[in-house]
Design a protein around this motif. Sequence first.
Motif, PDB file in Angstrom:
ATOM      1  N   GLY A  44     -13.735   3.495   5.419  1.00  0.00           N
ATOM      2  CA  GLY A  44     -14.967   3.293   4.659  1.00  0.00           C
ATOM      3  C   GLY A  44     -15.747   2.108   5.177  1.00  0.00           C
ATOM      4  O   GLY A  44     -15.227   1.235   5.874  1.00  0.00           O
ATOM      5  N   ASP A  45     -17.031   2.043   4.821  1.00  0.00           N
ATOM      6  CA  ASP A  45     -17.939   1.016   5.330  1.00  0.00           C
ATOM      7  C   ASP A  45     -17.984  -0.240   4.471  1.00  0.00           C
ATOM      8  O   ASP A  45     -18.696  -1.182   4.797  1.00  0.00           O
ATOM      9  N   GLY A  46     -17.271  -0.255   3.367  1.00  0.00           N
ATOM     10  CA  GLY A  46     -17.267  -1.438   2.518  1.00  0.00           C
ATOM     11  C   GLY A  46     -16.433  -2.557   3.115  1.00  0.00           C
ATOM     12  O   GLY A  46     -15.575  -2.342   3.968  1.00  0.00           O
ATOM     13  N   PHE A  47     -16.699  -3.785   2.678  1.00  0.00           N
ATOM     14  CA  PHE A  47     -15.947  -4.940   3.160  1.00  0.00           C
ATOM     15  C   PHE A  47     -14.675  -5.127   2.334  1.00  0.00           C
ATOM     16  O   PHE A  47     -14.675  -4.973   1.113  1.00  0.00           O
ATOM     17  N   VAL A  48     -13.596  -5.481   3.027  1.00  0.00           N
ATOM     18  CA  VAL A  48     -12.308  -5.738   2.377  1.00  0.00           C
ATOM     19  C   VAL A  48     -11.896  -7.168   2.706  1.00  0.00           C
ATOM     20  O   VAL A  48     -11.868  -7.558   3.880  1.00  0.00           O
ATOM     21  N   ARG A  49     -11.579  -7.943   1.682  1.00  0.00           N
ATOM     22  CA  ARG A  49     -11.134  -9.324   1.891  1.00  0.00           C
ATOM     23  C   ARG A  49      -9.787  -9.496   1.202  1.00  0.00           C
ATOM     24  O   ARG A  49      -9.655  -9.245   0.006  1.00  0.00           O
ATOM     25  N   ILE A  50      -8.814  -9.910   1.988  1.00  0.00           N
ATOM     26  CA  ILE A  50      -7.450 -10.079   1.485  1.00  0.00           C
ATOM     27  C   ILE A  50      -7.061 -11.542   1.613  1.00  0.00           C
ATOM     28  O   ILE A  50      -7.150 -12.123   2.696  1.00  0.00           O
ATOM     29  N   LYS A  51      -6.620 -12.137   0.510  1.00  0.00           N
ATOM     30  CA  LYS A  51      -6.169 -13.525   0.517  1.00  0.00           C
ATOM     31  C   LYS A  51      -4.717 -13.535   0.050  1.00  0.00           C
ATOM     32  O   LYS A  51      -4.426 -13.291  -1.127  1.00  0.00           O
ATOM     33  N   ALA A  52      -3.810 -13.785   0.994  1.00  0.00           N
ATOM     34  CA  ALA A  52      -2.374 -13.717   0.725  1.00  0.00           C
ATOM     35  C   ALA A  52      -1.787 -15.124   0.715  1.00  0.00           C
ATOM     36  O   ALA A  52      -1.382 -15.643   1.751  1.00  0.00           O
ATOM     37  N   ASP A  53      -1.736 -15.732  -0.445  1.00  0.00           N
ATOM     38  CA  ASP A  53      -1.172 -17.074  -0.552  1.00  0.00           C
ATOM     39  C   ASP A  53       0.354 -17.057  -0.606  1.00  0.00           C
ATOM     40  O   ASP A  53       0.993 -18.062  -0.311  1.00  0.00           O
ATOM     41  N   PHE A  54       0.930 -15.918  -0.981  1.00  0.00           N
ATOM     42  CA  PHE A  54       2.380 -15.841  -1.129  1.00  0.00           C
ATOM     43  C   PHE A  54       3.080 -15.551   0.192  1.00  0.00           C
ATOM     44  O   PHE A  54       4.021 -16.227   0.580  1.00  0.00           O
ATOM     45  N   ASN A  55       2.607 -14.540   0.943  1.00  0.00           N
ATOM     46  CA  ASN A  55       3.275 -14.172   2.189  1.00  0.00           C
ATOM     47  C   ASN A  55       2.341 -13.364   3.081  1.00  0.00           C
ATOM     48  O   ASN A  55       1.452 -13.924   3.688  1.00  0.00           O
ATOM     49  N   LYS A  56       2.514 -12.047   3.142  1.00  0.00           N
ATOM     50  CA  LYS A  56       1.759 -11.212   4.079  1.00  0.00           C
ATOM     51  C   LYS A  56       0.480 -10.644   3.452  1.00  0.00           C
ATOM     52  O   LYS A  56       0.373 -10.549   2.235  1.00  0.00           O
ATOM     53  N   GLY A  57      -0.427 -10.222   4.332  1.00  0.00           N
ATOM     54  CA  GLY A  57      -1.638  -9.559   3.872  1.00  0.00           C
ATOM     55  C   GLY A  57      -1.378  -8.099   3.572  1.00  0.00           C
ATOM     56  O   GLY A  57      -1.432  -7.653   2.428  1.00  0.00           O
ATOM     57  N   ILE A  58      -1.089  -7.325   4.636  1.00  0.00           N
ATOM     58  CA  ILE A  58      -0.782  -5.894   4.516  1.00  0.00           C
ATOM     59  C   ILE A  58       0.585  -5.651   5.124  1.00  0.00           C
ATOM     60  O   ILE A  58       0.860  -6.112   6.234  1.00  0.00           O
ATOM     61  N   PHE A  59       1.439  -4.914   4.419  1.00  0.00           N
ATOM     62  CA  PHE A  59       2.734  -4.538   4.980  1.00  0.00           C
ATOM     63  C   PHE A  59       3.085  -3.110   4.595  1.00  0.00           C
ATOM     64  O   PHE A  59       2.999  -2.729   3.433  1.00  0.00           O
ATOM     65  N   SER A  60       3.463  -2.307   5.591  1.00  0.00           N
ATOM     66  CA  SER A  60       3.933  -0.947   5.346  1.00  0.00           C
ATOM     67  C   SER A  60       5.222  -0.711   6.102  1.00  0.00           C
ATOM     68  O   SER A  60       5.366  -1.142   7.245  1.00  0.00           O
TER      69      SER A  60
END
Length: 289
Positions: A103-119
């Motif tokens: 999608g064209d929307g903006f995504v902002r991830i703020k990970a203060d605990f550990n990782k941003g994205i994990f799969s």
Amino acid sequence: FADGVVTVSRSGSYSFKGELKEGRILVDLEDDGEVKLNFYGVNINSSKGAPVSVIKAPDKAVMYFEKRTVNDFSDTEDRVYTYDEALGDSSVIFSEEDIVFEGDGFVRIKADFNKGIFSKKDVTLNGAKISIASFDDGIRSNETVRIKNSEVMIASGGDGIHTAENKVDKNGKVIIDDSNISYMGESDGIDSAGDVLFYGGSAEFLVSGGSSGKKKKKNYSSVIDEDKGPDKNKNDILSAGKATADSSTFENAISKNTENAAVTVGGNAVFNDVNLKINSAYHGIMGDN
């Protein structure tokens, strides 16, 4: 919806808009289909687990971001595990299944605990615009990270993009196609157990060296400007705002003889028609092949 948790138990398409404080989206399907989560401008924060967790979605989970929207996902430094303490939902967005961002929307991830994205399976970015500020790895997959026609900006205390050894294809790959990647941090920009295949686009790495956030007391901080999304015209390494790292920087990293690199490759590395910029305290590109 109970105790701040929105549970999706059937395959299909679901839409979200607005703010959810101390809330989470949990996907745990009772069938074998695909789930699509459509975001029309959200701000989801949780100190009680991953703001988005995909536990079961056998076909795959798709996160779609509508154009001209800004979508924020964040956790807290002192949040708790809720699913898998070994690696599990230590990230802001966690998945047991294949997960796709588009999608064209903006995504902002703020990970203060550990990782941003994990799969634990594949992570795919298809036409996505994502900025990540994370204590540890920005994007981590136990299998393959695929990025196509996307803008990705990461500032982290760990690796920018990390893939691991696994039982499926033995070594997770990083495949990037016509995308622009920026990384600023204290570890590897890309650390792949398998191949790194980069076709078209650009990559900029600023590697201060030092240490991975998960192994040390926190020494990385970042600030995302909440008033604006990523701006392609900016030269910031994290275009969603500004990011600063407690670098102790190049001299300190070199004195410690760290093994960090802009790109660390366990398999083959291919850079074809890529504008590549590296500013590293130690290695530029490091691999056996």
